[in-house]
Design an enzyme around this catalytic site. Sequence first.
Site, mmCIF file in Angstrom:
data_model
loop_
_atom_site.group_PDB
_atom_site.id
_atom_site.type_symbol
_atom_site.label_atom_id
_atom_site.label_comp_id
_atom_site.label_asym_id
_atom_site.label_seq_id
_atom_site.Cartn_x
_atom_site.Cartn_y
_atom_site.Cartn_z
ATOM 1 N N SER A 42 37.779 20.389 36.083
ATOM 2 C CA SER A 42 37.828 21.565 36.968
ATOM 3 C C SER A 42 38.523 21.245 38.287
ATOM 4 O O SER A 42 38.683 22.111 39.134
ATOM 5 C CB SER A 42 36.416 22.102 37.238
ATOM 6 O OG SER A 42 35.596 21.085 37.795
ATOM 7 N N ASN A 129 24.770 19.227 39.882
ATOM 8 C CA ASN A 129 24.311 20.609 39.666
ATOM 9 C C ASN A 129 23.899 21.281 40.979
ATOM 10 O O ASN A 129 24.242 22.437 41.220
ATOM 11 C CB ASN A 129 23.159 20.631 38.666
ATOM 12 C CG ASN A 129 23.604 20.164 37.301
ATOM 13 O OD1 ASN A 129 24.790 19.918 37.082
ATOM 14 N ND2 ASN A 129 22.667 20.031 36.371
ATOM 15 N N THR A 174 39.832 69.795 46.258
ATOM 16 C CA THR A 174 38.922 69.397 45.188
ATOM 17 C C THR A 174 39.696 69.703 43.911
ATOM 18 O O THR A 174 40.441 70.693 43.866
ATOM 19 C CB THR A 174 37.590 70.185 45.209
ATOM 20 O OG1 THR A 174 37.867 71.555 44.960
ATOM 21 C CG2 THR A 174 36.871 70.049 46.537
ATOM 22 N N HIS A 175 39.556 68.846 42.922
ATOM 23 C CA HIS A 175 40.344 68.966 41.680
ATOM 24 C C HIS A 175 41.847 68.937 41.976
ATOM 25 O O HIS A 175 42.636 69.487 41.220
ATOM 26 C CB HIS A 175 40.010 70.250 40.918
ATOM 27 C CG HIS A 175 38.547 70.505 40.789
ATOM 28 N ND1 HIS A 175 37.788 70.040 39.738
ATOM 29 C CD2 HIS A 175 37.690 71.161 41.618
ATOM 30 C CE1 HIS A 175 36.524 70.418 39.913
ATOM 31 N NE2 HIS A 175 36.437 71.082 41.041
ATOM 32 N N SER A 296 65.132 51.162 44.623
ATOM 33 C CA SER A 296 65.342 51.088 43.180
ATOM 34 C C SER A 296 66.652 50.364 42.934
ATOM 35 O O SER A 296 67.575 50.464 43.741
ATOM 36 C CB SER A 296 65.403 52.509 42.615
ATOM 37 O OG SER A 296 66.190 52.546 41.444
ATOM 38 N N LYS A 302 65.896 55.965 46.550
ATOM 39 C CA LYS A 302 64.448 55.767 46.399
ATOM 40 C C LYS A 302 63.795 54.984 47.535
ATOM 41 O O LYS A 302 64.367 54.066 48.088
ATOM 42 C CB LYS A 302 64.147 55.043 45.066
ATOM 43 C CG LYS A 302 64.410 55.874 43.838
ATOM 44 C CD LYS A 302 63.580 57.135 43.757
ATOM 45 C CE LYS A 302 62.162 56.886 43.352
ATOM 46 N NZ LYS A 302 61.980 56.605 41.935
ATOM 47 N N ASN A 304 60.169 53.608 47.268
ATOM 48 C CA ASN A 304 58.995 53.584 46.392
ATOM 49 C C ASN A 304 57.778 52.961 47.086
ATOM 50 O O ASN A 304 57.917 51.968 47.800
ATOM 51 C CB ASN A 304 59.303 52.805 45.116
ATOM 52 C CG ASN A 304 60.312 53.538 44.246
ATOM 53 O OD1 ASN A 304 60.350 54.765 44.237
ATOM 54 N ND2 ASN A 304 61.142 52.786 43.538
ATOM 55 N N GLU A 309 51.006 50.974 45.035
ATOM 56 C CA GLU A 309 50.813 50.929 43.574
ATOM 57 C C GLU A 309 50.187 49.605 43.146
ATOM 58 O O GLU A 309 49.330 49.559 42.261
ATOM 59 C CB GLU A 309 52.148 51.148 42.858
ATOM 60 C CG GLU A 309 52.656 52.565 43.007
ATOM 61 C CD GLU A 309 54.115 52.711 42.590
ATOM 62 O OE1 GLU A 309 54.434 53.735 41.985
ATOM 63 O OE2 GLU A 309 54.933 51.826 42.867
ATOM 64 N N TYR A 336 21.335 24.651 34.309
ATOM 65 C CA TYR A 336 22.785 24.490 34.385
ATOM 66 C C TYR A 336 23.393 24.382 32.998
ATOM 67 O O TYR A 336 22.874 23.699 32.119
ATOM 68 C CB TYR A 336 23.163 23.227 35.201
ATOM 69 C CG TYR A 336 24.666 23.034 35.232
ATOM 70 C CD1 TYR A 336 25.446 23.737 36.139
ATOM 71 C CD2 TYR A 336 25.302 22.204 34.308
ATOM 72 C CE1 TYR A 336 26.825 23.620 36.137
ATOM 73 C CE2 TYR A 336 26.679 22.074 34.304
ATOM 74 C CZ TYR A 336 27.440 22.786 35.218
ATOM 75 O OH TYR A 336 28.806 22.672 35.204
ATOM 76 N N GLN A 341 30.953 26.448 35.131
ATOM 77 C CA GLN A 341 32.124 25.919 35.830
ATOM 78 C C GLN A 341 33.217 26.987 35.971
ATOM 79 O O GLN A 341 33.973 26.986 36.937
ATOM 80 C CB GLN A 341 32.658 24.715 35.043
ATOM 81 C CG GLN A 341 33.894 24.086 35.625
ATOM 82 C CD GLN A 341 34.162 22.723 35.007
ATOM 83 O OE1 GLN A 341 33.485 21.760 35.308
ATOM 84 N NE2 GLN A 341 35.129 22.660 34.117
ATOM 85 N N LYS A 344 33.915 29.731 39.258
ATOM 86 C CA LYS A 344 34.734 29.566 40.450
ATOM 87 C C LYS A 344 36.132 30.136 40.249
ATOM 88 O O LYS A 344 36.675 30.807 41.121
ATOM 89 C CB LYS A 344 34.800 28.087 40.833
ATOM 90 C CG LYS A 344 33.498 27.607 41.437
ATOM 91 C CD LYS A 344 33.364 26.122 41.499
ATOM 92 C CE LYS A 344 33.075 25.505 40.155
ATOM 93 N NZ LYS A 344 31.772 25.934 39.576
HETATM 94 N N1 ARG Z 1 32.400 20.788 37.703
HETATM 95 C C1 ARG Z 1 31.064 21.219 37.446
HETATM 96 C C2 ARG Z 1 30.944 22.736 37.679
HETATM 97 O O1 ARG Z 1 31.737 23.267 38.352
HETATM 98 C C3 ARG Z 1 30.113 20.520 38.342
HETATM 99 C C4 ARG Z 1 28.740 20.383 37.798
HETATM 100 C C5 ARG Z 1 28.748 19.477 36.638
HETATM 101 N N2 ARG Z 1 27.439 19.220 36.151
HETATM 102 C C6 ARG Z 1 27.191 18.717 34.931
HETATM 103 N N3 ARG Z 1 25.964 18.565 34.600
HETATM 104 N N4 ARG Z 1 28.159 18.456 34.103
HETATM 105 O O2 ARG Z 1 30.060 23.364 37.178
#
Ligand code: ARG
Length: 487
Positions: A42, A129, A174-175, A296, A302, A304, A309, A336, A341, A344
Amino acid sequence: MKTKSSHAEKIGSRSAGSTAGKSWQARIGDVCDQMAENFVESLSFDHRLAEYDVRGSRIHARMLAKVGLITQAELRQIERGLNEILDDIRTGQFVWDVSQEDIHMAIEASLVARIGEPGRKLHTGRSRNDQVALDFRLWCLDAGTKLHGAVHHLQASLLGLAQSTVTVAAPSYTHLQRAQPIVFAHEVLAFIEMLERDRCRLVDATKRTDWSPLGAGAIAGTTLPIDRSFSARELGFSGVTRNSLDSVSDRDFAIELVFAMATIAMHLSRLAEQWIIYSSTEFQFIRLANQHTTGSSMMPQKRNPDMLELIRGKTGSVYGHLVALLTMFKGLPLAYNRDMQEDKRLVFAAYDTVLPCIEMTAAMTEHVSINAMAMGENIDSGFPDATVLAEYLVKKGVAFRTAHQIVGKLVARCEHLGLSTLSELALGEFQGECPVIDKDVYQSLGSLNVLRAYQSYGAGGIKSVKKQIAWWQKTLKKTSHDMPFRA
Ligand code: ARG
């Protein structure tokens, strides 16, 4: 960034697989292959947590020293190492070891490489964790504060637009059919109201994010004499989370933040849609600044509204991130699980989408021109003063339902006679339908009379809107520093 990769995105690109130096190597041995390593990493996206990870580690080390689990000398070395790491990251000098699985491992490994044995004590009484739960909460608190600032700034920009359009008569719909006349500022204030609820949602979400999970360990806490309250206080939190299981499995603070972002995006998308319609040749109510339109490649004339949008379009992906998060968590057993993971990636993406949309909308608001002529032109066609005529009859003692029918007939009469507004109808015609109608009726008809006559609290007339603007001027001064969390 110095290394094997000079680009953050490249952090995840690995050339050689290795389990060397992995913290679990003693148990599992050299079994992880390159494909599997690439799959679980990650670091390529959670490197964005670096600042928070270092901050958390620094305070964790201080806590360990305070309770006697490391010495003051060891603390000094850990702090020196972490400071160096942070400096290197900030200046782009940090050598990212892409064989490290995530940001937590990358920073710890770098610390051990710099200071040796004391670095190996940092993880005492802590698990990745609770570490990731902490880092992510800190990130969300910062992101919430930035979003809050941007929403507040947009409210202020919209208030500027409202102030300059408080006497500009405009149709309301409205509408998407003409309804009743309002001043254009009233519509602008409606968006400020939506954003106010968004702003409060961000503040409110912060209250539930502002609890430190550090010290929950992997799942059940620790037998070591750690002081969770000390760490929480030093990190700026209101307190500690109560249950270690919940602390490492909860991500609803992040889901709430994405929900708040999705609602912001939805509101911006509605504003965008409104302004796309208003900037069309058919309406010409507003003109976007040149820098906020695009041309355009084929049609030379144009202008735009691409930015609007895109604001409308990007909203779909933010909803996607919210639904992905909710779905991801619905079947997870405590506590956990590695699924988490992925959270994020989704939250970062929502943030990277929504923040620029808020900023773009503010910039467009500050430079948009309002075409009062186009809004006012033929404002009475479509009979937007019909409701006020019914209210005129109510004031003369006619029951509203009866008044509604009478006015309906009068509108039909106008159309039959080829008249486009009620004011053009002769008094005899009015009286033919309802004898209580007097020549004072003409003082009630027409948008300008209507705009002066609105009485109810929150109405779209000049008096009421002026009061609302004054209220917002005072209120926005007070709300700019509403975020409870100060790191
Ligand atoms: N990279 C992991 C995450 O974002 C960190 C926690 C990892 N914990 C584990 N028990 N493998 O969740």
